[in-house]
Structures are given as structure tokens and as C-alpha cells.
Scaffold this active site. Structure first.
Site, mmCIF file in Angstrom:
data_model
loop_
_atom_site.group_PDB
_atom_site.id
_atom_site.type_symbol
_atom_site.label_atom_id
_atom_site.label_comp_id
_atom_site.label_asym_id
_atom_site.label_seq_id
_atom_site.Cartn_x
_atom_site.Cartn_y
_atom_site.Cartn_z
ATOM 1 N N ASP A 126 0.896 -1.327 0.035
ATOM 2 C CA ASP A 126 -0.167 -0.038 0.028
ATOM 3 C C ASP A 126 0.851 1.181 0.072
ATOM 4 O OD1 ASP A 126 -2.444 1.318 0.144
ATOM 5 O OD2 ASP A 126 -3.261 0.203 1.806
ATOM 6 N N TRP A 161 -2.768 3.676 -5.916
ATOM 7 C CA TRP A 161 -3.954 4.538 -6.242
ATOM 8 C C TRP A 161 -3.823 5.516 -7.459
ATOM 9 C CZ3 TRP A 161 -2.661 6.601 -1.043
ATOM 10 C CH2 TRP A 161 -2.849 5.643 -0.239
ATOM 11 N N GLY A 162 -2.863 5.060 -8.271
ATOM 12 C CA GLY A 162 -2.398 5.998 -9.664
ATOM 13 C C GLY A 162 -1.563 7.083 -9.296
ATOM 14 N N GLU A 164 1.523 9.318 -8.849
ATOM 15 C CA GLU A 164 2.961 9.409 -9.568
ATOM 16 C C GLU A 164 2.968 8.532 -10.755
ATOM 17 O OE1 GLU A 164 6.327 9.480 -6.748
ATOM 18 O OE2 GLU A 164 4.968 10.118 -5.440
ATOM 19 N N ASP A 183 -9.978 3.614 -3.877
ATOM 20 C CA ASP A 183 -10.610 2.422 -3.070
ATOM 21 C C ASP A 183 -12.150 2.420 -3.741
ATOM 22 O OD1 ASP A 183 -8.381 2.413 -1.948
ATOM 23 O OD2 ASP A 183 -9.199 2.019 0.247
HETATM 24 C C1 GLA Z 1 -6.066 1.343 1.352
HETATM 25 C C2 GLA Z 1 -6.135 0.371 0.176
HETATM 26 C C3 GLA Z 1 -7.246 -0.551 0.355
HETATM 27 C C4 GLA Z 1 -7.014 -1.114 1.894
HETATM 28 C C5 GLA Z 1 -6.664 -0.313 3.096
HETATM 29 C C6 GLA Z 1 -6.129 -0.964 4.334
HETATM 30 O O1 GLA Z 1 -6.958 2.264 1.429
HETATM 31 O O2 GLA Z 1 -6.268 1.275 -1.009
HETATM 32 O O3 GLA Z 1 -7.528 -1.270 -0.596
HETATM 33 O O4 GLA Z 1 -5.924 -1.930 1.609
HETATM 34 O O5 GLA Z 1 -5.804 0.731 2.665
HETATM 35 O O6 GLA Z 1 -6.053 -0.150 5.216
#
Ligand code: GLA
Length: 375
Positions: A126, A161-162, A164, A183
Site C-alpha cells: 500500500d 491508487w495511481g 505518480e 478504493d
Molecule cells: C488502502 C487500500 C485498501 C486497503 C486499505 C487498508 O485504502 O487502498 O485497498 O488495503 O488501505 O488499510
């Protein structure tokens, strides 16, 4: 090669969030076998955030929380492996995980070694609490090298999450799947939003390194950690179809033991899965409707000269979607036609050589397997 095809499996986060424990992981593994999901290709059982104690041990190693994971990770991984499945775990590139537990920043090599000793096959990595002075590219390079030198083959899922532009460095960093957006939530707006935001990135996916649109919400029914609203069965069908057409990983996020028959049937649709897992792994071309960006056709060239054609109506009204086969490379005077088989209805639509025109209810889709034949 790892991730030759988009990985498939189950992840704890969407349903269990921070309440994950050993029991739900064992049950997920059991159910994947019992319900025939393994035969469909679902193989990774992945524990997300909140499995570790707030402190590392005296050797700086991460420690599973003994209250929630009393058997420890080695024994749990052995259990998952005993079912013929693969075992995944979670950490983060920052100083803390998103749930503020110890993370792998500056401990990458120790953690990779620990994961290898436990029998981990998949690491979701993450992006929370990343020090600003380090680039994402550098930190993913580091964990990638740590995994590659730990003595075990471990698939690397970057979950940033895209940020950089990971599509420009995911492949050269050794990442196997890279999250391109934020998410997912279990509601229609979230599904649609993810699709619209990352569509233009899908061309970067190929065997060994795929664009990840996030875990599936099929079958959550508005329950569990990201169960914010829920979806209709039609919406789950369209969600699964979009992810499959886009070559995204198919990671179930629902509580498998609570899946209804119709939602299970979506997740087990072998023809849709075969499109997702096609060995050529070519991304779709989009043929957008002139009038509305929520109406479009996705066309994928599959191996063996077959095609997958998805017609989508993401709008909130019943709509007619028209697609000229000219746009797919099929002029009328070629003497050729597409012979169409609709996958969800399991119905033959015969030969078509000029255009496709379908009126679809709101949020619905049709997915065709198509062969090029003589007119
Ligand atoms: C981020 C990730 C999720 C999950 C949570 C866990 O938000 O994008 O997919 O892994 O953390 O805390």
C-alpha cells in the site's frame, strides 16, 4: 513468469476491513474449494491490513497479532497451501500502514525475508504515510528488489491508487499488478467512477504487469467494510464484465460464505473469466457512442482470432447503443461477418456484418464472443 494472466483470488478488506482474523481466512480458503471457485481460477487468499501487532519484535520483524492470528502466519499459509491455494499478505511503502500499524519503510529487506519464511506468495503493498521526500518509484523498486532476493517467488501488488503515474514505471519496477485508482465501494457510482477514471490506462497492462481496478464488490449486498449502498444483480454483472474486459485482476471482496446463488454464478461465469484470462491479454479498444460517454462498446482481440465485444449502458436510463462494425475493422464489402454468442444469456445471435444495435436497461451490458466468418 508471475501474473502471466490477471491474478484471481479473494481479499479480506472489502468485507472484513480491520476485523480480519485467522478464522475468516481459513473459511474463505475452505469455501473457495467447496464452491468450485478454485476450478474457475480463483487461487490467491489475501489478508489485507490489520494483521500485525503495533510493535515489531526485538529483531525488527513484524509480528502477527496473537489474538486474531493465534496460529501465526506460517501455519496459516500451510493451511491455505494444503488446499492447493496461494497465500497473500499486506504491507505498505510508508512508515505506517493505512490503519496506522507498522509498515515496511526502511524494513523492506527484513520483511521480504519474513514473508518468504512464512510461505507468502503475494504481497499487496500500500501507499499510506509515505515520506514525501521519497518517490513512489523508488520505494516500489526497493520492495521489488527485496522480494526478488528473498528466495521465494512473491507476486508484487502495488496499491498506490495511481499516484505518480505508476503506469509509466510499474513494469520496469517489477510490479505485477498496479492499482490505478482509489478504493472501490459497493455501489454503482463507485464502479462507474473507477471505470471512467482509469480507462485510458488499460493499454499499459500486459502479461506480467496488469492494471488493477481494485477488488470486486460482486455479492457484497451492501454489507461489510466497503458495503456502502450495495448494487443490483445487473450492476454486479456489469461490474464483473467491465473488470473482465479490462484485463483487471479478479479478486473477490465479498464474504464468500454469504454469496447468493445468482452472485456466485456471476463470479463463476467461465466464459467471462476466459475473456479476462485470455493469454494474449490485449486491452480493449473503446468505441464510444457519439451522444453519451456512458454508452460504449469495448472490443478485445482474443487469442485464436476470436473477439470479445462488450456493449455497455452505464447511464441511468434505458438506452440504445449502436456500434458500427466498420469501427472494429470490418467493412461490409469484406464478405465477412461476426458470428455472435452472448455469454450471460448463453444465446446465439447469428451473423452480423454492418452494425450492432441493442437497447439495454440502465446499467446493463451484453458480452459477446465473436468469430469472424463468411457472410
Ligand atoms: C488502502 C487500500 C485498501 C486497503 C486499505 C487498508 O485504502 O487502498 O485497498 O488495503 O488501505 O488499510
Amino acid at each position: 513468469m508471475l501474473a502471466k494472466k490477471p491474478p484471481m483470488g479473494w481479499n479480506s478488506w472489502n468485507t472484513f476491513g480491520p476485523k480480519v482474523n485467522e478464522q475468516v481466512v481459513r473459511e474463505a480458503a475452505d469455501k473457495i474449494i467447496e464452491l468450485g471457485l478454485k476450478e474457475c481460477g480463483y487461487e490467491y487468499v489475501i489478508i489485507d491490513d490489520v494483521w500485525m501487532l503495533p510493535e515489531r519484535d526485538e529483531n525488527h520483524r513484524l509480528v502477527p497479532n496473537p489474538e486474531t492470528f493465534p496460529s501465526g502466519m506460517k501455519e496459516l499459509a500451510d493451511y491455505v497451501h494444503s488446499k492447493g491455494l496461494k497465500f497473500g499478505i499486506y504491507s505498505c511503502a510508508g512508515i505506517l500502514t493505512c490503519a496506522q500499524l507498522p509498515s515496511s519503510f526502511q524494513f523492506e529487506f527484513i520483511d521480504a525475508q519474513t514473508f518468504a519464511e512464512w510461505g507468502v506468495d503475494y504481497l499487496k503493498y500500500d501507499f499510506c504515510y509515505k515520506p514525501h521526500s521519497f518517490s513512489a518509484h523508488m520505494l516500489y523498486n526497493r520492495i521489488s528488489l527485496a522480494l526478488r532476493s528473498c528466495g521465494r517467488e512473491i507476486l508484487l501488488n502495488s496499491c498506490n491508487w495511481g499516484v505518480e503515474d505508476p503506469e509509466t514505471w510499474a513494469r520496469n519496477t517489477g510490479i505485477h499488478i498496479w492499482r490505478s485508482t482509489g478504493d472501490i465501494e459497493d455501489n454503482w457510482n463507485s464502479i462507474k467512477d473507477i471505470f471512467h477514471k482509469q480507462y485510458e490506462k488499460s493499454c499499459f497492462g500486459a502479461p506480467g504487469c496488469f492494471n488493477d481496478m481494485d477488488m470486486l464488490v460482486v455479492g457484497m449486498n451492501g454489507e461489510g467494510h466497503v458495503g456502502l449502498g450495495g448494487c443490483s444483480t445487473t450492476e454486479y454483472k456489469t461490474h464483473f464484465s467491465l473488470w473482465a474486459m479490462q484485463c483487471s485482476p479478479l479478486i473477490i471482496g465479498a464474504d464468500i460464505s454469504k454469496l447468493s446463488d445468482e452472485h456466485l454464478a456471476i463470479l463463476k461465469n467461465k466464459e467471462i473469466i476466459a475473456i479476462n484470462q485470455d493469454e494474449d491479454a490485449r486491452p480493449p479498444q473503446m468505441i464510444a457512442d457519439w451522444t453519451n460517454k456512458d454508452k460504449f462498446t469495448l472490443v478485445r482481440m482474443l487469442s485464436n482470432n476470436e473477439y470479445a465485444i462488450g456493449i455497455f449502458n452505464l447511464s441511468d436510463d434505458e438506452s440504445t447503443v449502436v456500434t458500427s462494425l466498420f469501427d472494429v475493422g470490418l467493412p461490409f464489402d469484406s464478405g465477412l461477418a461476426f458470428e455472435l454468442h452472448e455469454v450471460w444469456e448463453n444465446k446465439e445471435y447469428g451473423k452480423v456484418c454492418d452494425y450492432l444495435k441493442f437497447t439495454l436497461p440502465a446499467h446493463d451490458c451484453k458480452i459477446f464472443k465473436a468469430k469472424v466468418v463468411k457472410q
